[in-house]
Design a protein around this motif. Structure first.
Motif, short mmCIF file in Angstrom:
data_model
loop_
_atom_site.label_atom_id
_atom_site.label_comp_id
_atom_site.label_asym_id
_atom_site.label_seq_id
_atom_site.Cartn_x
_atom_site.Cartn_y
_atom_site.Cartn_z
N THR A 1 0.83 -1.22 0.05
CA THR A 1 -0.05 -0.06 0.04
C THR A 1 0.80 1.13 -0.09
OG1 THR A 1 -0.10 0.04 2.39
CG2 THR A 1 -2.14 -1.22 1.07
N PHE A 2 2.14 1.17 0.62
CA PHE A 2 2.86 2.15 0.52
C PHE A 2 3.35 2.59 -0.60
CE2 PHE A 2 3.13 1.32 5.03
CZ PHE A 2 3.22 2.25 5.82
N GLY A 3 3.29 1.84 -1.64
CA GLY A 3 3.62 2.08 -3.18
C GLY A 3 2.80 2.99 -3.73
N ALA A 4 1.70 3.51 -3.09
CA ALA A 4 0.79 4.38 -3.62
C ALA A 4 1.34 5.73 -3.62
CB ALA A 4 -0.57 4.61 -3.15
N LEU A 5 2.51 5.87 -2.62
CA LEU A 5 3.19 7.06 -2.52
C LEU A 5 4.16 7.46 -3.51
CD1 LEU A 5 3.55 6.88 1.40
CD2 LEU A 5 2.07 8.45 0.38
N ARG A 6 4.62 6.41 -4.04
CA ARG A 6 5.78 6.61 -5.02
C ARG A 6 5.37 7.61 -6.26
NH1 ARG A 6 6.15 1.56 -5.98
NH2 ARG A 6 5.26 1.72 -8.10
N GLY A 7 6.09 8.67 -6.27
CA GLY A 7 5.99 9.63 -7.37
C GLY A 7 4.54 10.35 -7.27
N ASN A 8 4.09 10.34 -6.04
CA ASN A 8 2.58 11.05 -5.81
C ASN A 8 2.95 12.42 -5.27
OD1 ASN A 8 -0.09 11.55 -5.23
ND2 ASN A 8 -0.40 9.30 -4.61
N TRP A 9 3.43 13.12 -6.41
CA TRP A 9 3.87 14.57 -5.90
C TRP A 9 2.34 15.25 -5.50
CZ3 TRP A 9 8.36 15.51 -4.39
CH2 TRP A 9 9.26 14.41 -5.07
N VAL B 1 -5.23 10.17 -4.15
CA VAL B 1 -5.58 8.65 -4.37
C VAL B 1 -5.74 8.25 -5.52
CG1 VAL B 1 -7.36 6.93 -3.58
CG2 VAL B 1 -6.82 8.68 -2.08
N ASP B 2 -6.63 8.86 -6.57
CA ASP B 2 -6.75 8.56 -7.95
C ASP B 2 -5.20 8.57 -8.84
OD1 ASP B 2 -9.41 7.93 -7.67
OD2 ASP B 2 -10.02 10.01 -8.41
N TYR B 3 -4.46 9.64 -8.38
CA TYR B 3 -3.33 9.89 -9.14
C TYR B 3 -2.34 8.62 -8.69
CZ TYR B 3 1.13 12.14 -10.63
OH TYR B 3 2.19 12.44 -11.24
N GLY B 4 -2.32 8.27 -7.51
CA GLY B 4 -1.51 7.12 -6.97
C GLY B 4 -1.84 5.76 -7.61
N GLU B 5 -3.20 5.63 -8.01
CA GLU B 5 -3.82 4.36 -8.51
C GLU B 5 -3.05 4.44 -9.97
OE1 GLU B 5 -7.65 1.71 -9.50
OE2 GLU B 5 -7.82 3.93 -8.53
N TRP B 6 -3.28 5.73 -10.62
CA TRP B 6 -3.07 5.93 -12.14
C TRP B 6 -1.49 5.56 -12.10
CZ3 TRP B 6 -0.48 10.17 -14.10
CH2 TRP B 6 -0.64 10.66 -15.66
N LYS B 7 -0.75 6.21 -11.37
CA LYS B 7 0.71 6.22 -11.51
C LYS B 7 1.33 4.75 -11.11
CE LYS B 7 4.50 8.99 -11.66
NZ LYS B 7 4.85 9.98 -12.72
#
Length: 455
Positions: free
Chosen positions: A218-226, A346-352
Motif C-alpha cells: 500500500t505504501f507503493g501508492a506514495l511513489r511519485g505521488n507529488w 488517491v486516483d493519481y496514486g492508482e493511475w501512477k
C-alpha cells in the motif's frame, strides 16, 4: 457527472457534525480546561498536547492500513462509523473528568484519556475522508460533497461554541468541574447518534479490488505521488497555525484584552468560514483548485496581520474582530481544499502505480497532518506561555502577554504564508485529472478477475 443524492450529501455532513461535537471541545477548550479548571501547569499541558498528538499521528498510518484491508458487507470505510462511535463518545467524556488526584497522577490521567480520545478520533474521522473517493468517481462532485462536509464541520463547531461554555456554567452553577462533567456527555450522545445516521445512509459505490494489497504494498501508492506530498506539506503547516490560533484564544481575550465576554463570539465566528466553503464549487469552476487553495491560505495570513494592527491600536476591538473574521472566512477555503483534493491524489496514486490506497493516503494526508500539526500548534504556544511566566487567574506580566500575542498572531501568520508555497506547484498535476479519470475508468472496465491458482 455522477451526481449524488441529497440524502448522501446531508449524511456526509452529519458525519463531521458528529466528530466536531466532541473534538471541538478538545481543540478549542482543552488547554484552557487543563490550566484553569483542572490545575495543570502550562508546561505540562504543552507536553501532554505534543506527546498525545504525536502518538496519535504515528497511529494514523496504522489506521490507514487497517482501512485499506477492511472488507465487510458494508464496505471499507463505512463500518467504522458503527464500530468506533460508542468508544469515541465514552473517551471523549472521560477526557473532561477531573478525578481528585495528585499533580503527577493528574498528568498521567489527562495524558492517557487524551491519547485514547485522539486515537479513536483518528479511527472514526479518517473514514469520513477516505469514504469520499468511494461515494463518487467524479472530482467535481467530490468538491460538492466536501462543501457539505465543511458545512457539517462548522455547524458542529458552532453548536459547541455557542452552547458549550454556557451549558457548563448553567449545569455547574459556578463549579466548572461539575459543569464539564455534566455538559460533555450530552454532546457525546449526539455524536454517537449522528455517526449511526451516517452509517445508515452512506453507500460506497466505487468498486475496489477484491483482495487487499500486501501491507508494504500500500505504501507503493506514495511513489511519485507529488500531489499527495504537496497536500501533506501544506496541511501540516496549516494545522500548526490554525491550532496555535485557537489554543491561545481564551487566554488572550481573558488576560490581554480583558474581554472574556468575547470568547464565545470569537470562537463562534468560525461559522463565517461557511460563506466561502459554500462557494467552493463556484470558485473551482472559475479558477484552478490550486489557485483557490493558495488564496485561502494567504487570506488567513492577511487576517492575522489585521489582528496585529488592531492590537497595536489601543487595542481596537473592532479591528481585531475584523481580522479574526477575515481569517475565518479564508479558512473555509484553506481547510476544505486539502480534503477535496486528497481523493484526487488517491486516483493519481492508482493511475501512477496501479495501487489504490485510499485509507493510507487519507489517514496520513489528513489525520496525521491534523494531529501532528495540532500537537505542535497546541504545544508551542503553551511552552512559550510557561517560559514567559504564565500563572492562571492572576494579572499577567508583559512577557506573558507577549507570549500570548505571538501564539495568537505571528506563529499562525508564518505557518499560513509558508503553507501557500507548495500549493503553487499543484496546478500542473490538477491539469492531468481528466486524463487520469478516463484511463482509470478504462482500466476498471477491462479488469478481469485473476485466475484461480493451480494446485
Amino acid at each position: 457527472m455522477h451526481r449524488t443524492s441529497y440524502a448522501t450529501r446531508f449524511s456526509y455532513a452529519a458525519s463531521d457534525v458528529a466528530g466536531q461535537l466532541l473534538f471541538c471541545w478538545i481543540m478549542w477548550y482543552l488547554p484552557y480546561f487543563y490550566t484553569d479548571v483542572y490545575g495543570l501547569s502550562a508546561a505540562a499541558v504543552g507536553t501532554i498536547l505534543l506527546v498525545a498528538r504525536w502518538v496519535d499521528a504515528i497511529d494514523a498510518p496504522v489506521w490507514g492500513i487497517i482501512f485499506d484491508r477492511t472488507r465487510s458487507r458494508w464496505g471499507k470505510s463505512r463500518p467504522w462509523f458503527l464500530w468506533l462511535s460508542a468508544p469515541f463518545a465514552v473517551f471523549g467524556t472521560l477526557t473532561f473528568l477531573t478525578p481528585d488526584l495528585g499533580h503527577t497522577a493528574k498528568i498521567i490521567y489527562a495524558a492517557l484519556t487524551y491519547i485514547a480520545c485522539n486515537v479513536l478520533y483518528t479511527g472514526i474521522n479518517t473514514p469520513v475522508t477516505s469514504i469520499l473517493s468511494a461515494l463518487t468517481p467524479d472530482s467535481k462532485e467530490r468538491v460538492t460533497l466536501t462543501t457539505f462536509r465543511m458545512f457539517g464541520s462548522k455547524l458542529g463547531v458552532l453548536i459547541v461554541n455557542l452552547t458549550g461554555l454556557a451549558l457548563v456554567a448553567r449545569l455547574g452553577g459556578g463549579d466548572d468541574r461539575k459543569g464539564f462533567l455534566l455538559a460533555v456527555p450530552i454532546f457525546a450522545v449526539l455524536s454517537l447518534l449522528l455517526f449511526l445516521l451516517a452509517f445508515k445512509n452512506l453507500k460506497e459505490v466505487v468498486p475496489v479490488e477484491s483482495k487487499p494489497q500486501p501491507i508494504l504494498g500500500t505504501f507503493g501508492a506514495l511513489r511519485g505521488n507529488w500531489p499527495w506530498f504537496i497536500i501533506f506539506a501544506s496541511s501540516f503547516l496549516f494545522w500548526i497555525g490554525f491550532i496555535s490560533r485557537v489554543t491561545v484564544l481564551p487566554h488572550f481575550f481573558k488576560y490581554a484584552l480583558h474581554r472574556e465576554d468575547l470568547i464565545k463570539v470569537a470562537t463562534s465566528l468560525d461559522f463565517a468560514s461557511l460563506a466561502t466553503a459554500f462557494l467552493l464549487p463556484w470558485f473551482c469552476r472559475h479558477a484552478s483548485k490550486g489557485t483557490v487553495w493558495a488564496v485561502g491560505l494567504l487570506g488567513m495570513a492577511l487576517g492575522q496581520v489585521i489582528v496585529f494592527l488592531g492590537v497595536q491600536q489601543g487595542p481596537s476591538i473592532p479591528l481585531i474582530m475584523a481580522g479574526w473574521t477575515i481569517g475565518f472566512l479564508a479558512s473555509g477555503v484553506a481547510m476544505a481544499m486539502p480534503f477535496a483534493v486528497l481523493s484526487d491524489s488517491v486516483d493519481y496514486g492508482e493511475w501512477k502505480t496501479g495501487i489504490r490506497a485510499a485509507g493510507l493516503l487519507t489517514a496520513v494526508g489528513a489525520a496525521f497532518c491534523l494531529k501532528a500539526g495540532a500537537g505542535l500548534g497546541g504545544a508551542i504556544p503553551m511552552w512559550i506561555l510557561d517560559r514567559a511566566g504564565y500563572v492562571p487567574n492572576v494579572a499577567q506580566s508583559a512577557a506573558s502577554l507577549a507570549g500570548m500575542k505571538f501564539g495568537l498572531i505571528w506563529l499562525p501568520a508564518i505557518c499560513f504564508a509558508v503553507a501557500a508555497l507548495p500549493v503553487l506547484f499543484y496546478r500542473r498535476f490538477e491539469s492531468l485529472e481528466p486524463q487520469i479519470q478516463a484511463e482509470l475508468q478504462q482500466r476498471r472496465q477491462h479488469a478481469t478477475p485473476a485466475p484461480a491458482p493451480t494446485r
